[in-house]
Motif scaffolding. Structure first.
Motif, PDB file in Angstrom:
ATOM      1  N   UNK A 173       2.786   7.366 -10.611  1.00  0.00           N
ATOM      2  CA  UNK A 173       2.679   7.995  -9.290  1.00  0.00           C
ATOM      3  C   UNK A 173       3.416   7.189  -8.224  1.00  0.00           C
ATOM      4  N   UNK A 174       3.356   5.861  -8.312  1.00  0.00           N
ATOM      5  CA  UNK A 174       3.955   5.022  -7.275  1.00  0.00           C
ATOM      6  C   UNK A 174       4.951   4.059  -7.918  1.00  0.00           C
ATOM      7  N   UNK A 175       5.800   3.452  -7.089  1.00  0.00           N
ATOM      8  CA  UNK A 175       6.767   2.473  -7.576  1.00  0.00           C
ATOM      9  C   UNK A 175       6.068   1.137  -7.824  1.00  0.00           C
ATOM     10  N   UNK A 176       6.698   0.226  -8.592  1.00  0.00           N
ATOM     11  CA  UNK A 176       6.084  -1.091  -8.818  1.00  0.00           C
ATOM     12  C   UNK A 176       5.780  -1.838  -7.522  1.00  0.00           C
ATOM     13  N   UNK A 177       6.683  -1.760  -6.536  1.00  0.00           N
ATOM     14  CA  UNK A 177       6.435  -2.471  -5.274  1.00  0.00           C
ATOM     15  C   UNK A 177       5.249  -1.853  -4.523  1.00  0.00           C
ATOM     16  N   UNK A 178       5.106  -0.554  -4.580  1.00  0.00           N
ATOM     17  CA  UNK A 178       3.945   0.082  -3.935  1.00  0.00           C
ATOM     18  C   UNK A 178       2.648  -0.313  -4.650  1.00  0.00           C
ATOM     19  N   UNK A 179       2.720  -0.440  -5.966  1.00  0.00           N
ATOM     20  CA  UNK A 179       1.548  -0.886  -6.716  1.00  0.00           C
ATOM     21  C   UNK A 179       1.172  -2.314  -6.333  1.00  0.00           C
ATOM     22  N   UNK A 180       2.181  -3.147  -6.084  1.00  0.00           N
ATOM     23  CA  UNK A 180       1.905  -4.513  -5.651  1.00  0.00           C
ATOM     24  C   UNK A 180       1.226  -4.542  -4.290  1.00  0.00           C
ATOM     25  N   UNK A 181       1.560  -3.599  -3.434  1.00  0.00           N
ATOM     26  CA  UNK A 181       0.870  -3.510  -2.141  1.00  0.00           C
ATOM     27  C   UNK A 181      -0.619  -3.227  -2.324  1.00  0.00           C
ATOM     28  N   UNK A 182      -0.946  -2.430  -3.326  1.00  0.00           N
ATOM     29  CA  UNK A 182      -2.354  -2.169  -3.625  1.00  0.00           C
ATOM     30  C   UNK A 182      -3.049  -3.477  -4.020  1.00  0.00           C
ATOM     31  N   UNK A 183      -2.338  -4.316  -4.781  1.00  0.00           N
ATOM     32  CA  UNK A 183      -2.886  -5.611  -5.167  1.00  0.00           C
ATOM     33  C   UNK A 183      -3.167  -6.487  -3.954  1.00  0.00           C
ATOM     34  N   UNK A 184      -2.249  -6.475  -2.984  1.00  0.00           N
ATOM     35  CA  UNK A 184      -2.481  -7.233  -1.746  1.00  0.00           C
ATOM     36  C   UNK A 184      -3.789  -6.784  -1.107  1.00  0.00           C
ATOM     37  N   UNK A 185      -4.015  -5.468  -1.082  1.00  0.00           N
ATOM     38  CA  UNK A 185      -5.245  -4.933  -0.501  1.00  0.00           C
ATOM     39  C   UNK A 185      -6.492  -5.378  -1.245  1.00  0.00           C
ATOM     40  N   UNK A 186      -6.425  -5.408  -2.592  1.00  0.00           N
ATOM     41  CA  UNK A 186      -7.623  -5.808  -3.350  1.00  0.00           C
ATOM     42  C   UNK A 186      -7.947  -7.287  -3.147  1.00  0.00           C
ATOM     43  N   UNK A 187      -6.920  -8.137  -3.073  1.00  0.00           N
ATOM     44  CA  UNK A 187      -7.181  -9.560  -2.813  1.00  0.00           C
ATOM     45  C   UNK A 187      -7.770  -9.767  -1.416  1.00  0.00           C
ATOM     46  N   UNK A 188      -7.257  -9.050  -0.438  1.00  0.00           N
ATOM     47  CA  UNK A 188      -7.791  -9.175   0.930  1.00  0.00           C
ATOM     48  C   UNK A 188      -9.232  -8.658   1.000  1.00  0.00           C
ATOM     49  N   UNK A 189      -9.512  -7.564   0.279  1.00  0.00           N
ATOM     50  CA  UNK A 189     -10.879  -7.039   0.255  1.00  0.00           C
ATOM     51  C   UNK A 189     -11.824  -8.036  -0.407  1.00  0.00           C
ATOM     52  N   UNK A 190     -11.359  -8.687  -1.483  1.00  0.00           N
ATOM     53  CA  UNK A 190     -12.175  -9.707  -2.135  1.00  0.00           C
ATOM     54  C   UNK A 190     -12.467 -10.863  -1.181  1.00  0.00           C
ATOM     55  N   UNK A 191     -11.445 -11.317  -0.445  1.00  0.00           N
ATOM     56  CA  UNK A 191     -11.638 -12.409   0.516  1.00  0.00           C
ATOM     57  C   UNK A 191     -12.657 -12.019   1.591  1.00  0.00           C
ATOM     58  N   UNK A 192     -12.601 -10.771   2.040  1.00  0.00           N
ATOM     59  CA  UNK A 192     -13.534 -10.298   3.066  1.00  0.00           C
ATOM     60  C   UNK A 192     -14.962 -10.288   2.548  1.00  0.00           C
ATOM     61  N   UNK A 193     -15.143  -9.799   1.332  1.00  0.00           N
ATOM     62  CA  UNK A 193     -16.486  -9.759   0.746  1.00  0.00           C
ATOM     63  C   UNK A 193     -17.061 -11.161   0.592  1.00  0.00           C
ATOM     64  N   UNK A 194     -16.252 -12.097   0.143  1.00  0.00           N
ATOM     65  CA  UNK A 194     -16.735 -13.464  -0.055  1.00  0.00           C
ATOM     66  C   UNK A 194     -17.016 -14.155   1.275  1.00  0.00           C
ATOM     67  N   UNK A 195     -16.200 -13.866   2.290  1.00  0.00           N
ATOM     68  CA  UNK A 195     -16.384 -14.503   3.603  1.00  0.00           C
ATOM     69  C   UNK A 195     -17.667 -14.038   4.264  1.00  0.00           C
TER      70      UNK A 195
END
Length: 416
Positions: A173-195
């Motif tokens: 559905x998406x390009x590899x770079x767009x998929x990597x952007x999703x990864x950025x979002x999941x890491x940031x969400x993880x940081x928010x939950x832990x903080x």
């Protein structure tokens, strides 16, 4: 201090973990960061192949997920104890998010992409070791900790089953770079939950020397203790042999004429067995029973691989892998012994070293499996791994039996 009302010796299953607010945050953050990591590995390998057309460089992106673990886990282990755990976890997530965000930039050279992949892998053992140590603060160092560790492992195994398939569908559905952007979002969400989902706790130890010296000193202290050393080897050695059928699944499926369907089943059998074994041991066995079966299980878990010497068909091979995977339930007892044996002020460094060694030795096992299979064939290599691995496990189990009674008593690592 953990809430003493939560330290319950009678097992009531995994459900009681979610009564602990901080564990819910850690669990959700683990699932998100794991999802991000799986998607980033797949998307980056596709991106590298698109840019270079090289299968070797594409495969190297996966290998770089293993190789830097030893450096990060050895040289940076001191971070886990000399800084507040919540800060370490959040910063690690943000560093990973930043590295992946740089991968998205158009025109990034292939060397830059691989270097960023290495940076994520260097940070990972520090994050995982700190999180493991933090679980003892949240859940105590008894049965709840064992169940919490087990549940996080089950999520990781489940990700092996579903993550790459879902990632493959995503890349349709998406390009590899767009998929990597999703990864950025999941890491940031993880940081928010832990903080915001975990409490701030002070550092476990001071920082009297440089970080590298502190890390190396901690590793020496951990490895100097006979009991801790044999427990580390019990964590490390069996997985080195366990990964052999996984590393050789593609040529074995080809030998059987099983096609891509057979390959998928061979790749799934071991994680399914592992999940089933851990779920049963965690939900149905009492803590004392899990500790009693630890050494017998670790001595038997690789024995099914010897059945490959008979050149079994697909159905029997799957059964052997399922049984072997179920034997991995020995890790629940090992978790309890390990956390009991390591002093609190060394716990972060010890668990970072454990994580780094585990990932590194699995990579070594996969590489050795390929080399040996060139001479001994696939079935001979898997059967040999089962026999040699069992001998190693029996020797380690005998040493572990000799060091029993030192948990929580022998503290010569710290001079107590």
């Amino acid at each position: 201090m953990p809430d003493q009302t939560l330290v319950e010796p009678t097992p009531l299953g995994y459900g009681r973990l979610f009564a602990v607010h901080e564990f819910r945050a850690v669990f959700a953050a683990h699932a998100l960061s794991l999802l991000g990591l799986v998607v980033s590995e797949l998307a980056l390998s596709v991106l590298v192949y698109d840019l270079t057309g090289s299968p070797l460089l594409s495969a190297l992106t996966f290998a770089l997920g293993f190789l830097p673990y030893l450096a990060g886990g050895t040289l940076l282990a001191g971070v886990a104890d000399r800084f507040p755990a919540r800060r370490v976890l959040v910063v690690c997530d943000l560093v990973c998010a930043g590295c992946v965000a740089l991968m998205v930039l158009p025109g990034a050279h292939i060397a830059v992409l691989l270097a960023l992949r290495c940076a994520v892998a260097v940070v990972s053992p520090v994050f995982q070791g700190t999180r493991m140590a933090t679980l003892t603060d949240i859940l105590g160092d008894g049965d709840l900790f064992v169940l919490g560790r087990s549940l996080l492992r089950i999520v990781s195994q489940s990700a092996l089953l579903a993550g790459y398939g879902l990632g493959g569908l995503l890349l349709v559905v998406v390009s590899p770079r767009q998929a990597l952007l999703i990864t950025v979002g999941t890491f940031c969400a993880s940081a928010t939950l832990l903080r915001f989902g975990t409490r701030r706790r002070p550092a476990r130890a001071g920082g009297g020397s440089t970080l590298m010296k502190d890390s190396l000193k901690g590793a020496r202290q951990v490895l100097a203790d006979r009991r801790v050393r044999v427990l580390l080897l019990l964590f490390w050695l069996p997985p080195m042999f366990t990964v052999v059928p996984e590393a050789l699944a593609a040529p074995y499926a080809d030998d059987l004429g099983a096609g891509s369907t057979g390959l998928g089943l061979l790749m799934c059998a071991l994680p399914v067995g592992t999940i089933a074994g851990e779920l049963y041991a965690g939900a149905r066995l009492r803590p004392a029973a899990r500790e009693r079966i630890t050494l017998p299980l670790v001595c038997c878990t690789l024995l099914p691989y010897a059945g490959y010497a008979l050149h079994p068909g697909l159905a029997v091979s799957l059964l052997l892998l399922l049984v072997s995977g179920a034997g991995s339930a020995y890790t629940l007892g090992l978790d309890q012994w390990f956390v009991r044996a390591v002093p609190d002020e060394l716990r972060g460094r010890a668990m970072t070293l454990l994580t780094a060694g585990l990932m590194t030795i699995q990579g070594v096992g996969m590489a050795l499996a390929g080399v040996v299979a060139e001479f001994a064939g696939v079935t001979g290599t898997v059967a040999g791994a089962g026999i040699l691995g069992t001998v190693c496990c029996v020797l380690l189990a005998a040493e572990a039996r000799r060091t029993e009674g030192r948990d929580g008593a022998d503290r010569h690592m710290t001079g107590r």
